[in-house]
Design a protein around this motif. Sequence first.
Motif, PDB file in Angstrom:
ATOM      1  N   ASP A   1       0.815  -1.214   0.000  1.00 56.31           N
ATOM      2  CA  ASP A   1       0.000   0.000   0.000  1.00 56.31           C
ATOM      3  C   ASP A   1       0.849   1.265   0.000  1.00 56.31           C
ATOM      4  OD1 ASP A   1      -2.291  -1.526   0.025  1.00 56.31           O
ATOM      5  OD2 ASP A   1      -2.512  -1.471   2.208  1.00 56.31           O
ATOM      6  N   ASP A   2       2.075   1.170   0.498  1.00 56.17           N
ATOM      7  CA  ASP A   2       2.924   2.361   0.534  1.00 56.17           C
ATOM      8  C   ASP A   2       3.809   2.492  -0.701  1.00 56.17           C
ATOM      9  OD1 ASP A   2       4.623   0.276   1.015  1.00 56.17           O
ATOM     10  OD2 ASP A   2       5.463   1.060   2.876  1.00 56.17           O
ATOM     11  N   GLY A   3       3.477   1.754  -1.778  1.00 56.14           N
ATOM     12  CA  GLY A   3       4.154   1.957  -3.055  1.00 56.14           C
ATOM     13  C   GLY A   3       5.470   1.235  -3.215  1.00 56.14           C
ATOM     14  N   ARG A   4       5.660   0.138  -2.472  1.00 59.91           N
ATOM     15  CA  ARG A   4       6.882  -0.644  -2.630  1.00 59.91           C
ATOM     16  C   ARG A   4       6.603  -1.925  -3.403  1.00 59.91           C
ATOM     17  NH1 ARG A   4       9.049  -2.467   2.444  1.00 59.91           N
ATOM     18  NH2 ARG A   4       6.867  -2.530   3.099  1.00 59.91           N
ATOM     19  N   TYR A   5       7.630  -2.456  -3.988  1.00 63.29           N
ATOM     20  CA  TYR A   5       7.594  -3.713  -4.746  1.00 63.29           C
ATOM     21  C   TYR A   5       8.560  -4.643  -4.013  1.00 63.29           C
ATOM     22  CZ  TYR A   5       7.110  -6.461  -9.089  1.00 63.29           C
ATOM     23  OH  TYR A   5       6.819  -7.414 -10.033  1.00 63.29           O
ATOM     24  N   VAL A   6       8.007  -5.510  -3.152  1.00 64.75           N
ATOM     25  CA  VAL A   6       8.807  -6.302  -2.219  1.00 64.75           C
ATOM     26  C   VAL A   6       8.960  -7.721  -2.750  1.00 64.75           C
ATOM     27  CG1 VAL A   6       9.074  -7.052   0.168  1.00 64.75           C
ATOM     28  CG2 VAL A   6       7.868  -4.910  -0.340  1.00 64.75           C
ATOM     29  N   PHE A   7      10.189  -8.208  -2.807  1.00 70.13           N
ATOM     30  CA  PHE A   7      10.485  -9.545  -3.317  1.00 70.13           C
ATOM     31  C   PHE A   7      10.217 -10.573  -2.218  1.00 70.13           C
ATOM     32  CE2 PHE A   7      13.990  -7.304  -5.948  1.00 70.13           C
ATOM     33  CZ  PHE A   7      13.025  -6.790  -6.799  1.00 70.13           C
ATOM     34  N   ARG A   8       9.013 -11.138  -2.203  1.00 74.86           N
ATOM     35  CA  ARG A   8       8.641 -12.105  -1.170  1.00 74.86           C
ATOM     36  C   ARG A   8       9.179 -13.500  -1.470  1.00 74.86           C
ATOM     37  NH1 ARG A   8       7.947  -8.707   2.788  1.00 74.86           N
ATOM     38  NH2 ARG A   8       6.102  -7.372   2.591  1.00 74.86           N
ATOM     39  N   GLY A   9       9.372 -13.809  -2.740  1.00 74.46           N
ATOM     40  CA  GLY A   9       9.984 -15.073  -3.145  1.00 74.46           C
ATOM     41  C   GLY A   9      11.067 -14.783  -4.167  1.00 74.46           C
ATOM     42  N   PHE A  10      12.226 -15.466  -4.062  1.00 75.42           N
ATOM     43  CA  PHE A  10      13.348 -15.107  -4.929  1.00 75.42           C
ATOM     44  C   PHE A  10      14.181 -16.348  -5.229  1.00 75.42           C
ATOM     45  CE2 PHE A  10      17.156 -13.073  -6.373  1.00 75.42           C
ATOM     46  CZ  PHE A  10      16.758 -11.830  -6.859  1.00 75.42           C
ATOM     47  N   GLU A  11      14.265 -16.694  -6.496  1.00 74.59           N
ATOM     48  CA  GLU A  11      15.099 -17.815  -6.946  1.00 74.59           C
ATOM     49  C   GLU A  11      15.953 -17.332  -8.112  1.00 74.59           C
ATOM     50  OE1 GLU A  11      15.344 -20.833  -5.676  1.00 74.59           O
ATOM     51  OE2 GLU A  11      13.698 -20.747  -4.232  1.00 74.59           O
ATOM     52  N   LYS A  12      17.250 -17.666  -8.125  1.00 74.17           N
ATOM     53  CA  LYS A  12      18.110 -17.186  -9.209  1.00 74.17           C
ATOM     54  C   LYS A  12      19.189 -18.219  -9.518  1.00 74.17           C
ATOM     55  CE  LYS A  12      21.016 -14.638  -5.925  1.00 74.17           C
ATOM     56  NZ  LYS A  12      21.552 -13.321  -5.552  1.00 74.17           N
ATOM     57  N   ARG A  13      19.681 -18.114 -10.744  1.00 80.50           N
ATOM     58  CA  ARG A  13      20.849 -18.892 -11.168  1.00 80.50           C
ATOM     59  C   ARG A  13      21.999 -17.934 -11.403  1.00 80.50           C
ATOM     60  NH1 ARG A  13      16.720 -21.815 -13.546  1.00 80.50           N
ATOM     61  NH2 ARG A  13      16.769 -24.038 -13.031  1.00 80.50           N
ATOM     62  N   GLY A  14      23.186 -18.286 -10.982  1.00 81.80           N
ATOM     63  CA  GLY A  14      24.335 -17.420 -11.208  1.00 81.80           C
ATOM     64  C   GLY A  14      24.353 -16.266 -10.231  1.00 81.80           C
ATOM     65  N   GLY A  15      24.901 -15.156 -10.685  1.00 80.81           N
ATOM     66  CA  GLY A  15      25.159 -14.034  -9.784  1.00 80.81           C
ATOM     67  C   GLY A  15      24.162 -12.919  -9.878  1.00 80.81           C
ATOM     68  N   GLY A  16      22.882 -13.198 -10.085  1.00 79.75           N
ATOM     69  CA  GLY A  16      21.885 -12.141 -10.163  1.00 79.75           C
ATOM     70  C   GLY A  16      21.759 -11.399  -8.850  1.00 79.75           C
ATOM     71  N   PRO A  17      21.246 -10.155  -8.874  1.00 81.03           N
ATOM     72  CA  PRO A  17      21.145  -9.348  -7.655  1.00 81.03           C
ATOM     73  C   PRO A  17      19.882  -9.699  -6.874  1.00 81.03           C
ATOM     74  CG  PRO A  17      20.269  -8.119  -9.470  1.00 81.03           C
ATOM     75  CD  PRO A  17      20.723  -9.445 -10.042  1.00 81.03           C
ATOM     76  N   GLY A  18      19.781  -9.105  -5.693  1.00 79.95           N
ATOM     77  CA  GLY A  18      18.539  -9.183  -4.946  1.00 79.95           C
ATOM     78  C   GLY A  18      18.477 -10.359  -3.997  1.00 79.95           C
ATOM     79  N   GLN A  19      17.499 -10.278  -3.099  1.00 74.37           N
ATOM     80  CA  GLN A  19      17.272 -11.341  -2.140  1.00 74.37           C
ATOM     81  C   GLN A  19      15.847 -11.224  -1.628  1.00 74.37           C
ATOM     82  OE1 GLN A  19      19.985 -10.696   1.074  1.00 74.37           O
ATOM     83  NE2 GLN A  19      19.344  -8.591   1.417  1.00 74.37           N
ATOM     84  N   ARG A  20      15.396 -12.263  -0.955  1.00 75.14           N
ATOM     85  CA  ARG A  20      14.031 -12.284  -0.435  1.00 75.14           C
ATOM     86  C   ARG A  20      13.819 -11.135   0.545  1.00 75.14           C
ATOM     87  NH1 ARG A  20      14.168 -17.125   0.753  1.00 75.14           N
ATOM     88  NH2 ARG A  20      13.190 -17.905  -1.140  1.00 75.14           N
TER      89      ARG A  20
END
Length: 407
Positions: A48-67
């Motif tokens: 509701d406050d305008g954020r895009y929160v990564f609640r689930g996160f799966e990646k291959r290699g060195g991609g950025p970000g985390q849960r």
Amino acid sequence: MERSIGLAEIGELGTRALASSAEAIATVCELAHRTTGVDLTIVSEVTDDGRYVFRGFEKRGGGPGQRDAAIPYEWSLCSRIHAGESPATVPDTRDVPALWHQWLRLKEGLGVEWDILAFCTRDVRLPDGGLFGTLCVHHLEPRQFSADEQALLEVLARLLGQELWRERARVELADALAALDAAEERRVELVEELRHELRAPLQVIDGYAEAMLDQVVAADDDHLTLVRREAGRAAQLLDDLAELARLEARAASEEPTIVAADETALEMRERLAPLAEAAGIELVAEVIPAAVLLPRKRLEQYFVNLVRNALRAVEQGRGSRITIFVRREPAAVVIGVEDDGPGIAPDELPRVFERFYRGGAGRESGSGSGLGLTIARRIVEATHGEIGAEPSPGGGARIFARLPPAP
């Protein structure tokens, strides 16, 4: 070449015991990631406050970000899809200018050197149609998404929406049951408190009635007046308790109106002045124009309870003046009553709004129900205001409320 996805992989969800929405998100994210074979899979919540929160996160290699990491929603690629500037499935983001420019902006914000070149997303919606967020798969090379893969994302997004809804319903049900338990506990406590509070006046009435019948004491005016006073106290206690129960039950449903607090204060001064004069006390009003938002009858009730409480204190302490006031602060309207009575002992200040609590003057005189200030507190809390008690400059007490000014 299109890749076929079997129903067994979707059915795998049914073999897992999902204990929470976090586990459901992680399971859906992991399954989508494994079955599509993309570089990056994310389940995001649009808050509701305008954020895009990564609640689930799966990646291959060195991609950025985390849960549980977050970016502004307007930075996200999905914001362009929701704006109608890009399709939900894009084999090469460079072919869609709005999406590609959005990625370049996000890429700069993330500080990475690679590019998302293939993209497919599905909204995660709750059964009532509300948007929770998105289920997105990203690839670092151009890539076609098969019909099966797109169907899989659609199914998983719908299943996740159902699971999130189920947990919310479970939490709401648990909260409702807890509230019912708390209400029942309060009811039992109230019955016990009422029994305790009624015992004193009823014992006085019973004792004097028996003594007069046995002719131990005379049935004269003094004793009958005392019995009548105790009967009035018991009746007042029951009336105040009934009003408190009605207020607690209806406060949320009452329709507030814009009320001129100064005009109401002046009117209540006129209505209550004869009561004060009969006790030899001067009742005055010091007001400035100000409006608040609450039911008018509740504002009147607030003033009546505060004046009635002050009258008992001033009579007991041999004071002579009670003031109804309406004042202004930068962000609030301050309304209340102050007197020149005996005041409130410092150790009693935190307790004056408790149910059935009577201060020293009330205990000594045996008057009051101990509910007047509790009712006043409920009225103020229903308007999202705050109530307080403090010594007044004249040596008495000041009871005040800070209320939001009416628009």
